[in-house]
Design a protein around this motif. Sequence first.
Motif, short mmCIF file in Angstrom:
data_model
loop_
_atom_site.label_atom_id
_atom_site.label_comp_id
_atom_site.label_asym_id
_atom_site.label_seq_id
_atom_site.Cartn_x
_atom_site.Cartn_y
_atom_site.Cartn_z
N ASP A 1 0.82 -1.21 0.00
CA ASP A 1 0.00 0.00 0.00
C ASP A 1 0.85 1.27 0.00
OD1 ASP A 1 -2.49 -1.21 -0.09
OD2 ASP A 1 -2.75 -1.21 2.08
N GLU A 2 1.86 1.28 0.84
CA GLU A 2 2.66 2.49 1.00
C GLU A 2 3.51 2.80 -0.24
OE1 GLU A 2 5.97 4.51 3.98
OE2 GLU A 2 4.97 2.64 4.58
N TYR A 3 4.12 1.76 -0.79
CA TYR A 3 5.07 1.97 -1.88
C TYR A 3 4.54 1.55 -3.26
CZ TYR A 3 8.30 2.71 1.93
OH TYR A 3 8.90 3.17 3.07
N ARG A 4 3.29 1.08 -3.29
CA ARG A 4 2.70 0.56 -4.53
C ARG A 4 3.66 -0.44 -5.17
NH1 ARG A 4 -1.62 2.05 -6.69
NH2 ARG A 4 -0.90 1.91 -8.84
N PHE A 5 4.16 -1.34 -4.32
CA PHE A 5 5.14 -2.34 -4.71
C PHE A 5 4.49 -3.38 -5.62
CE2 PHE A 5 7.40 -6.37 -3.86
CZ PHE A 5 8.66 -5.98 -4.27
N VAL A 6 5.14 -3.66 -6.76
CA VAL A 6 4.60 -4.59 -7.75
C VAL A 6 5.68 -5.59 -8.15
CG1 VAL A 6 3.64 -4.81 -10.06
CG2 VAL A 6 3.02 -2.86 -8.66
#
Length: 75
Positions: free
Chosen positions: A28-33
């Motif tokens: 959520d915080e870093y929009r990690f994908v």
Amino acid sequence: MDAEQLKNMRERYEAEIRHAEEMIAYIDEYRFVIRDIDDTRPDQQLIDEQKQLHLRLISSYSTYLKALEKRYGSK
């Protein structure tokens, strides 16, 4: 199962739950994908899938903890 094994299993399941919760917060915080090179889906779709994976892990480990409590009693 002896008391030490039971304690170890509870600690492991609780740690797995914490890790999954931390991963959801991180996503959520870093929009990690995480994606394959050929994957062209939008980031948000991948984010949603990854979060769902971690939510299923939380659900599974919570179920395991409840089963331990039912069979062996609470801490």
